[in-house]
Design a protein around this motif. Structure first.
Motif, PDB file in Angstrom:
ATOM      1  N   UNK A 118      22.196  16.214  54.062  1.00 19.36           N
ATOM      2  CA  UNK A 118      21.282  15.116  53.793  1.00 19.36           C
ATOM      3  C   UNK A 118      21.260  14.883  52.300  1.00 19.36           C
ATOM      4  N   UNK A 119      20.066  14.774  51.706  1.00 18.81           N
ATOM      5  CA  UNK A 119      19.970  14.687  50.249  1.00 18.81           C
ATOM      6  C   UNK A 119      20.610  15.919  49.619  1.00 18.81           C
ATOM      7  N   UNK A 120      20.320  17.075  50.198  1.00 15.17           N
ATOM      8  CA  UNK A 120      21.006  18.316  49.848  1.00 15.17           C
ATOM      9  C   UNK A 120      21.924  18.692  50.994  1.00 15.17           C
ATOM     10  N   UNK A 121      22.523  19.878  50.902  1.00 15.44           N
ATOM     11  CA  UNK A 121      23.380  20.332  51.995  1.00 15.44           C
ATOM     12  C   UNK A 121      23.348  21.851  52.053  1.00 15.44           C
ATOM     13  N   UNK A 122      23.325  22.384  53.267  1.00 14.45           N
ATOM     14  CA  UNK A 122      23.427  23.823  53.449  1.00 14.45           C
ATOM     15  C   UNK A 122      24.245  24.072  54.703  1.00 14.45           C
ATOM     16  N   UNK A 123      25.073  25.107  54.649  1.00 12.55           N
ATOM     17  CA  UNK A 123      25.900  25.499  55.785  1.00 12.55           C
ATOM     18  C   UNK A 123      25.525  26.914  56.189  1.00 12.55           C
ATOM     19  N   UNK A 124      25.417  27.134  57.480  1.00 15.46           N
ATOM     20  CA  UNK A 124      25.096  28.458  57.986  1.00 15.46           C
ATOM     21  C   UNK A 124      26.138  28.844  59.017  1.00 15.46           C
ATOM     22  N   UNK A 125      26.713  30.030  58.845  1.00 15.62           N
ATOM     23  CA  UNK A 125      27.660  30.569  59.808  1.00 15.62           C
ATOM     24  C   UNK A 125      27.049  31.752  60.533  1.00 15.62           C
ATOM     25  N   UNK A 126      27.291  31.862  61.831  1.00 17.90           N
ATOM     26  CA  UNK A 126      26.752  32.963  62.633  1.00 17.90           C
ATOM     27  C   UNK A 126      27.878  33.522  63.491  1.00 17.90           C
ATOM     28  N   UNK A 127      28.077  34.832  63.426  1.00 19.16           N
ATOM     29  CA  UNK A 127      29.144  35.456  64.190  1.00 19.16           C
ATOM     30  C   UNK A 127      28.967  36.952  64.268  1.00 19.16           C
ATOM     31  N   UNK A 128      29.987  37.668  64.733  1.00 15.71           N
ATOM     32  CA  UNK A 128      29.896  39.129  64.829  1.00 15.71           C
ATOM     33  C   UNK A 128      29.612  39.789  63.489  1.00 15.71           C
ATOM     34  N   UNK A 130      27.506  38.804  61.339  1.00 15.89           N
ATOM     35  CA  UNK A 130      26.146  38.505  60.877  1.00 15.89           C
ATOM     36  C   UNK A 130      25.951  37.018  60.652  1.00 15.89           C
ATOM     37  N   UNK A 131      25.141  36.702  59.672  1.00 18.39           N
ATOM     38  CA  UNK A 131      24.874  35.311  59.311  1.00 18.39           C
ATOM     39  C   UNK A 131      25.173  35.128  57.833  1.00 18.39           C
ATOM     40  N   UNK A 132      25.776  33.989  57.494  1.00 15.36           N
ATOM     41  CA  UNK A 132      26.139  33.719  56.107  1.00 15.36           C
ATOM     42  C   UNK A 132      25.715  32.312  55.724  1.00 15.36           C
ATOM     43  N   UNK A 133      24.977  32.214  54.652  1.00 16.37           N
ATOM     44  CA  UNK A 133      24.595  30.912  54.107  1.00 16.37           C
ATOM     45  C   UNK A 133      25.600  30.532  53.027  1.00 16.37           C
ATOM     46  N   UNK A 134      26.065  29.301  53.075  1.00 14.44           N
ATOM     47  CA  UNK A 134      26.992  28.780  52.073  1.00 14.44           C
ATOM     48  C   UNK A 134      26.375  27.523  51.476  1.00 14.44           C
ATOM     49  N   UNK A 135      26.240  27.506  50.167  1.00 17.01           N
ATOM     50  CA  UNK A 135      25.655  26.405  49.415  1.00 17.01           C
ATOM     51  C   UNK A 135      24.196  26.206  49.818  1.00 17.01           C
ATOM     52  N   UNK A 136      23.667  25.021  49.553  1.00 16.33           N
ATOM     53  CA  UNK A 136      22.225  24.850  49.654  1.00 16.33           C
ATOM     54  C   UNK A 136      21.535  25.317  48.387  1.00 16.33           C
ATOM     55  N   UNK A 137      22.274  25.269  47.265  1.00 12.76           N
ATOM     56  CA  UNK A 137      21.755  25.824  46.015  1.00 12.76           C
ATOM     57  C   UNK A 137      21.135  24.767  45.103  1.00 12.76           C
ATOM     58  N   UNK A 138      20.813  23.615  45.672  1.00 16.72           N
ATOM     59  CA  UNK A 138      20.114  22.603  44.887  1.00 16.72           C
ATOM     60  C   UNK A 138      21.046  21.712  44.101  1.00 16.72           C
TER      61      UNK A 138
END
Length: 306
Positions: A118-128, A130-138
């Motif tokens: 959207x105005x910002x962006x965040x990506x979340x990955x979920x798998x064996x 665990x979970x990983x956040x990519x970007x969404x750093x403003x």
């Protein structure tokens, strides 16, 4: 015994609005409240909203779930979440960052990646893994490919065109529509407290110009698609996730951006596939209540009981 109606209250709290869903044994209702102020502590705002809803509709909140924009580590301490339970008058509360609830809304408990642009962006990955956040750093440190990023690239392209350094583009006229004196535009923008949303508003102009075939706008959209695909591929790799990717948010309304995102995603991982979202953010907020304790997203939630 309380005469109030037992209810589950879910709040999807963004900066432009709080979507509230109230579920009882007899009915499900929704409301929209003003958004959270991220320059102030956000959990007290959630507690106040929940209390107001409970008092207005005579509810006994058995479960309060909230997906919150701007949630920080300082507000996920046991004491802070316990304070939310008290301020809301709830028996139980569970909170998570809205990236987590966006994922649950789009993919449920299935593995994969969700890119929310959207105005910002965040990506979340979920798998064996665990979970990983990519970007969404403003907008100052990240949000690559976001609405803000698109808008800023439009402004840069317009000023390059104005100077004679860059290619002529319809984006220049779009920028001039807001600031007739282009050489004064940067002063006015820097002084405006709404500058982030103003910059992001030009993302729509990029999409419009790209749809009309403007070469500069198309280049911006394609570069955004590449950046968003890079985030998705990174998230998949970090958690060894199933290559199912859900792309949500206004950024993907541009056909050119979405096509490039898909091309770059498959180019980077031939077995990757785009999947449609199973639901929306408020669905993901409700899903927090029954999220299994062993799910990879569970460590990204915080709860307390009265």
């Amino acid at each position: 015994m309380s005469s109030r109606t037992a209810a589950v209250v879910a709040i999807d709290a963004g900066q432009t609005g709080m979507k509230v869903r109230v579920r009882t044994d007899q009915s499900v209702g929704e409301a929209l409240l003003p958004g959270v102020r991220t320059d102030q502590p956000v959990l007290p705002q959630i507690g106040l909203a929940a209390r107001q809803i409970a008092d207005e509709f005579d509810l006994d909140i058995r479960h309060l779930a909230a997906g919150v924009s701007g949630l920080t580590d300082g507000e996920t301490t046991p004491a802070a979440v316990a304070a939310l339970v008290r301020s809301a008058g709830a028996a139980h509360a569970v909170v998570a960052h809205d990236a987590t609830t966006s994922y649950l809304g789009a993919r449920g408990t299935a593995h994969g990646a969700v890119v929310a642009a959207g105005t910002g962006v965040v990506t979340l990955g979920v798998g064996p893994g665990g979970a990983a956040r990519v970007d969404g750093w403003g907008y100052l440190m990240g949000d690559a490919g976001s609405g803000f990023w698109l808008g800023r690239e439009a402004l840069v392209a317009a000023m390059r065109d104005h100077d004679g350094r860059g290619t002529a583009t319809a984006l220049t006229d779009a920028v001039r529509g807001r600031w007739p004196d282009l050489e004064q535009a940067y002063i006015d923008l820097q002084a405006d407290p709404a500058r982030v949303s103003i910059v992001a508003s030009f993302a729509a102009e990029v999409a419009r110009a790209g749809a009309d075939g403007d070469a500069v706008a198309l280049d911006i959209l394609r570069r955004a698609g590449d950046l968003l695909a890079e985030s998705a591929l990174t998230a998949l790799r970090r958690v060894d996730a199933e290559p199912a990717v859900c792309a949500i948010g206004g950024g993907f309304r541009s056909e050119a951006l979405r096509e490039e995102f898909t091309r770059a995603l498959v180019n980077g991982r031939p077995d990757a596939r785009i999947v449609e979202p199973a639901g929306i953010g408020i669905d993901g907020v409700e899903a927090l209540i029954d999220l299994p304790a062993d799910h990879p997203l569970a460590p990204l939630t915080w709860s307390a009981r009265a």
